[in-house]
Design an enzyme around this catalytic site. Structure first.
Site, short mmCIF file in Angstrom:
data_model
loop_
_atom_site.label_atom_id
_atom_site.label_comp_id
_atom_site.label_asym_id
_atom_site.label_seq_id
_atom_site.Cartn_x
_atom_site.Cartn_y
_atom_site.Cartn_z
N HIS A 1 0.23 -1.26 0.34
CA HIS A 1 0.01 0.28 -0.10
C HIS A 1 0.67 1.49 -0.50
CE1 HIS A 1 -3.02 -2.46 0.44
NE2 HIS A 1 -3.07 -3.26 1.75
O1 RIB Z 1 -5.27 0.57 4.31
C1 RIB Z 1 -3.96 0.54 4.89
C2 RIB Z 1 -3.27 1.42 5.09
O2 RIB Z 1 -3.08 1.12 6.71
C3 RIB Z 1 -1.67 1.79 5.13
O3 RIB Z 1 -1.54 2.71 5.02
C4 RIB Z 1 -1.30 0.54 6.00
O4 RIB Z 1 0.58 1.05 6.78
C5 RIB Z 1 -1.60 1.10 7.79
O5 RIB Z 1 -1.31 2.01 7.76
#
Ligand code: RIB
Ligand code: CA
Length: 318
Positions: free
Chosen positions: A238
């Site tokens: 992500h």
């Molecule tokens: O949904 C994914 C996000 O939430 C990413 O930034 C992960 O590190 C968590 O913070």
């Protein structure tokens, strides 16, 4: 590009920092920690650990300890008790600075108007606080890239919301309505495409050097969680994707939408709301959530092979 990073490391946050450290056109000017994957003080310690590993010299400010309007919730079940997949190791040499992440963000934005890009990889509590401290923040920052939300995709931590927006819905809604003229939302619509599969993980495992060794420890833990949850070996990058899109917007395609965040839904707090009806006319109810807000650039499709290649190359840097 001069960057202020707001982050909750967090395994994929750490990989995003490692990605940025390998980019010649990226300078991390300052880091703010935020609650989310782990409590904010530990997020600051982990940010210090990672920037020291990759040779980034930047102040780290401890940010908000809890969300604006709900109790603290963290995600060690994903990232491990230490937030770094059990690979945190020794305490960092450095210490956080005395000012808070929100104060640091406001001070730097005022000092360099129009020059700094904010990359937010955790819940948006610090950004919301900074907007409350400095209402002109949307004019002072050059651009903003946010990893968070799910516009037309399922959530992850709930069926409706991603973890960053679920961990502080009020902050997310305040930021999306604050009037940032150049805000890119890299939500699950995009990041769920950034799946590092077995072949890529195997290739990274052969890389030499301390950085690659640390990254492989993170990926081993992260892929283990995903394999347990989804039955297939791999993990979703992500935050590294949001960092890559910030530096190379051509990695994705976009649509512009005015967005809001559900705050009162019994089951849907943190859900991103937008009016995607093909024709909004007087015959329809137009006073929808987000109506009249400055549109946000929402990342849609991603050139995943090119991103994974860039991430692989970044981990080769020693
Ligand atoms: O949904 C994914 C996000 O939430 C990413 O930034 C992960 O590190 C968590 O913070
Ligand atoms: Ca994060």
């Amino acid at each position: 590009m001069r960057i202020i990073l707001d982050t909750d490391p967090g395994v994929d946050d750490a990989l995003a920092i490692m990605y940025l450290a390998a980019q010649e056109d990226a300078e991390i000017v300052a880091v703010g920690s935020v609650h989310g994957n782990v409590p904010s003080p530990l997020a600051a310690q982990n940010a210090l650990r990672v920037i020291e590993l990759v040779g980034i010299d930047a102040p780290v400010a401890v940010g908000a300890a809890r969300p604006l309007a709900q109790p603290l919730q963290t995600a060690e079940f994903v990232h491990g008790a230490d937030g770094l997949g059990g690979r945190a190791g020794a305490a960092p040499r450095g210490k956080p600075v005395s000012e808070s992440a929100a104060e640091q963000l406001v001070r730097l934005a005022r000092a360099e108007p129009g020059e700094l890009t904010l990359l937010a990889l955790g819940p948006l509590t610090n950004i919301a606080l900074a907007v409350l401290l400095e209402p002109d923040l949307p004019k002072l920052l050059r651009s903003v890239v946010v990893m968070g939300g799910a516009v037309s995709a399922p959530g992850n931590i709930t069926p409706y919301a991603d973890a960053n927006f679920f961990h502080d819905p009020e902050a997310a809604d305040l930021v999306l309505g604050a009037g940032f003229g150049d805000l890119t939302l890299v939500g699950l619509d995009a990041t769920e495409q950034a799946r590092a599969g077995d072949e890529w993980l195997t290739a990274v495992r052969t890389l030499p050097g301390a950085r690659a060794e640390f990254a492989n420890g993170l990926l081993e833990h992260y892929a283990g969680f995903y394999s347990q949850m989804f039955g297939t070996r791999g993990c979703t990058l992500h935050d590294p994707l949001a960092a890559a899109i910030m530096l190379d917007p051509k990695l994705a395609t976009y649509r512009e939408l005015s967005l809001a965040v559900e705050l009162t839904g019994t089951h849907t707090r943190g859900q991103v709301l937008s009016d995607q009806r093909p024709i909004a006319s007087d015959a329809y109810i137009t006073s929808t959530a987000g109506a009249g807000r400055v549109p946000v650039r929402v990342a849609e499709t991603v050139d995943v092979p090119r991103f994974l290649e860039q991430m692989y190359e970044a981990l080769k840097v020693s």
